[in-house]
Design a protein around this motif. Structure first.
Motif, short mmCIF file in Angstrom:
data_model
loop_
_atom_site.label_atom_id
_atom_site.label_comp_id
_atom_site.label_asym_id
_atom_site.label_seq_id
_atom_site.Cartn_x
_atom_site.Cartn_y
_atom_site.Cartn_z
N MET A 118 0.83 -1.20 0.00
CA MET A 118 0.00 0.00 0.00
C MET A 118 0.88 1.26 0.00
SD MET A 118 -3.17 -0.12 2.49
CE MET A 118 -4.49 0.94 2.26
N ILE A 119 1.89 1.25 0.83
CA ILE A 119 2.80 2.40 0.90
C ILE A 119 3.57 2.53 -0.41
CG2 ILE A 119 4.90 3.28 2.02
CD1 ILE A 119 3.82 2.09 4.65
N GLY A 120 4.05 1.41 -0.92
CA GLY A 120 4.76 1.42 -2.21
C GLY A 120 3.87 1.92 -3.33
N GLY A 121 2.61 1.46 -3.35
CA GLY A 121 1.67 1.93 -4.37
C GLY A 121 1.42 3.42 -4.26
N GLY A 122 1.30 3.90 -3.04
CA GLY A 122 1.11 5.34 -2.84
C GLY A 122 2.30 6.13 -3.33
N LEU A 123 3.51 5.61 -3.03
CA LEU A 123 4.73 6.30 -3.48
C LEU A 123 4.83 6.30 -5.01
CD1 LEU A 123 7.34 5.01 -0.86
CD2 LEU A 123 6.41 7.32 -1.07
N LEU A 124 4.54 5.14 -5.61
CA LEU A 124 4.59 5.05 -7.08
C LEU A 124 3.54 5.95 -7.71
CD1 LEU A 124 5.28 1.27 -7.73
CD2 LEU A 124 6.80 3.21 -8.12
N SER A 125 2.37 5.97 -7.14
CA SER A 125 1.30 6.83 -7.66
C SER A 125 1.72 8.29 -7.57
CB SER A 125 0.01 6.59 -6.88
OG SER A 125 -0.98 7.48 -7.30
N GLY A 126 2.30 8.65 -6.43
CA GLY A 126 2.76 10.03 -6.26
C GLY A 126 3.86 10.38 -7.24
N ALA A 127 4.79 9.46 -7.43
CA ALA A 127 5.88 9.69 -8.39
C ALA A 127 5.32 9.84 -9.80
CB ALA A 127 6.89 8.57 -8.32
N GLY A 128 4.33 9.03 -10.13
CA GLY A 128 3.70 9.12 -11.46
C GLY A 128 3.01 10.46 -11.65
N GLN A 129 2.35 10.94 -10.60
CA GLN A 129 1.69 12.24 -10.71
C GLN A 129 2.70 13.37 -10.87
OE1 GLN A 129 -0.87 12.20 -7.25
NE2 GLN A 129 -2.63 11.59 -8.50
N ILE A 130 3.82 13.26 -10.18
CA ILE A 130 4.87 14.28 -10.32
C ILE A 130 5.44 14.25 -11.75
CG2 ILE A 130 7.22 14.90 -9.61
CD1 ILE A 130 6.43 14.12 -6.75
N SER A 167 3.96 13.17 -14.44
CA SER A 167 2.93 13.67 -15.35
C SER A 167 2.83 15.20 -15.28
CB SER A 167 1.58 13.03 -14.98
OG SER A 167 0.55 13.58 -15.77
N ALA A 168 2.89 15.73 -14.07
CA ALA A 168 2.83 17.18 -13.89
C ALA A 168 4.03 17.86 -14.55
CB ALA A 168 2.77 17.53 -12.41
N ASP A 169 5.21 17.27 -14.41
CA ASP A 169 6.40 17.83 -15.05
C ASP A 169 6.25 17.82 -16.57
OD1 ASP A 169 7.70 18.47 -12.72
OD2 ASP A 169 8.94 16.66 -12.69
N ALA A 170 5.72 16.73 -17.10
CA ALA A 170 5.53 16.65 -18.55
C ALA A 170 4.53 17.70 -19.02
CB ALA A 170 5.07 15.25 -18.94
N GLN A 171 3.43 17.86 -18.30
CA GLN A 171 2.43 18.88 -18.67
C GLN A 171 3.03 20.27 -18.57
OE1 GLN A 171 -0.79 18.02 -15.97
NE2 GLN A 171 -1.88 16.79 -17.49
N SER A 172 3.82 20.49 -17.54
CA SER A 172 4.45 21.79 -17.35
C SER A 172 5.42 22.08 -18.50
CB SER A 172 5.19 21.81 -16.02
OG SER A 172 5.84 23.04 -15.84
N LYS A 173 6.22 21.11 -18.88
CA LYS A 173 7.17 21.30 -19.98
C LYS A 173 6.44 21.55 -21.30
CE LYS A 173 11.00 18.79 -17.92
NZ LYS A 173 11.78 17.58 -17.87
N ALA A 174 5.35 20.82 -21.52
CA ALA A 174 4.58 21.03 -22.75
C ALA A 174 3.98 22.44 -22.78
CB ALA A 174 3.46 19.99 -22.86
N ALA A 175 3.47 22.89 -21.65
CA ALA A 175 2.90 24.23 -21.60
C ALA A 175 3.98 25.29 -21.79
CB ALA A 175 2.17 24.44 -20.27
N ARG A 204 2.11 21.98 -12.55
CA ARG A 204 3.16 21.49 -11.65
C ARG A 204 2.64 21.51 -10.20
NH1 ARG A 204 9.06 22.86 -12.84
NH2 ARG A 204 9.01 20.75 -13.55
N THR A 205 2.02 22.60 -9.80
CA THR A 205 1.48 22.70 -8.43
C THR A 205 0.43 21.62 -8.19
OG1 THR A 205 1.88 25.07 -8.40
CG2 THR A 205 0.32 24.23 -6.80
N ALA A 206 -0.48 21.46 -9.14
CA ALA A 206 -1.54 20.45 -8.99
C ALA A 206 -0.94 19.05 -8.92
CB ALA A 206 -2.53 20.54 -10.14
N GLY A 207 0.09 18.80 -9.72
CA GLY A 207 0.73 17.49 -9.70
C GLY A 207 1.38 17.19 -8.36
#
Length: 157
Positions: free
Chosen positions: A9-21, A23-31, A141-144
């Protein structure tokens, strides 16, 4: 077994958080990229606007020169026929030619400024779009990061 599910559960939360970060970085770079494209479009539109105005001014000068040449030809033709061009119908013809030439030159100038304004408005629009992309980059980025923090906290919970 309980420890394994907690670790997963903790690992999944960490992976999910890393994925959101990520994704946010990619969206930020695209913008940011899109913002830069719009800034380049604005610069190009500004150059085009100046070119439109310069071309219009050259066309106006050309029209004025053509009017002057036409008036000179009219005056020479009338003088060659012994007509006094300083009064009456010959003078009226010269005045009408000068007025029409001035109207034509003014029309060219007006159209040049209209076209200039149209292209300048494109530049303003591109700059506004760039500003929106800049905000999008910052907000994504902030939302991510906030989403990642939430995912990690639920994993730890």
């Amino acid at each position: 077994m309980c420890e394994l599910s907690t670790a997963l559960m903790i690992g999944g939360g960490l992976l999910s958080g890393a994925g959101q970060i990520a994704s946010a970085d990619a969206q930020s770079k695209a913008a940011k990229y899109n913002a830069e494209v719009q800034r380049q479009n604005a610069m190009q539109a500004e150059r085009q606007a100046r070119n439109v105005l310069d071309a219009g001014m050259r066309e106006e000068q050309k029209q004025k020169a053509m009017t002057s040449q036409l008036m000179a030809k009219q005056q020479a033709a009338q003088a060659a026929n012994g007509v006094d061009v300083t009064f009456g119908t010959p003078l009226d013809l010269m005045v009408d030619t000068a007025k029409q030439g001035a109207i034509d030159a003014l029309t060219i100038r007006t159209n040049a400024y209209r076209n200039y304004d149209d292209v300048r408005n494109q530049a303003v629009s591109a700059r506004n779009q760039a500003a929106l992309y800049d905000m999008e980059a910052k907000n994504s980025r902030t939302a991510g990061y906030l989403g990642a923090f939430g995912s990690m906290m639920s994993g730890f919970g």
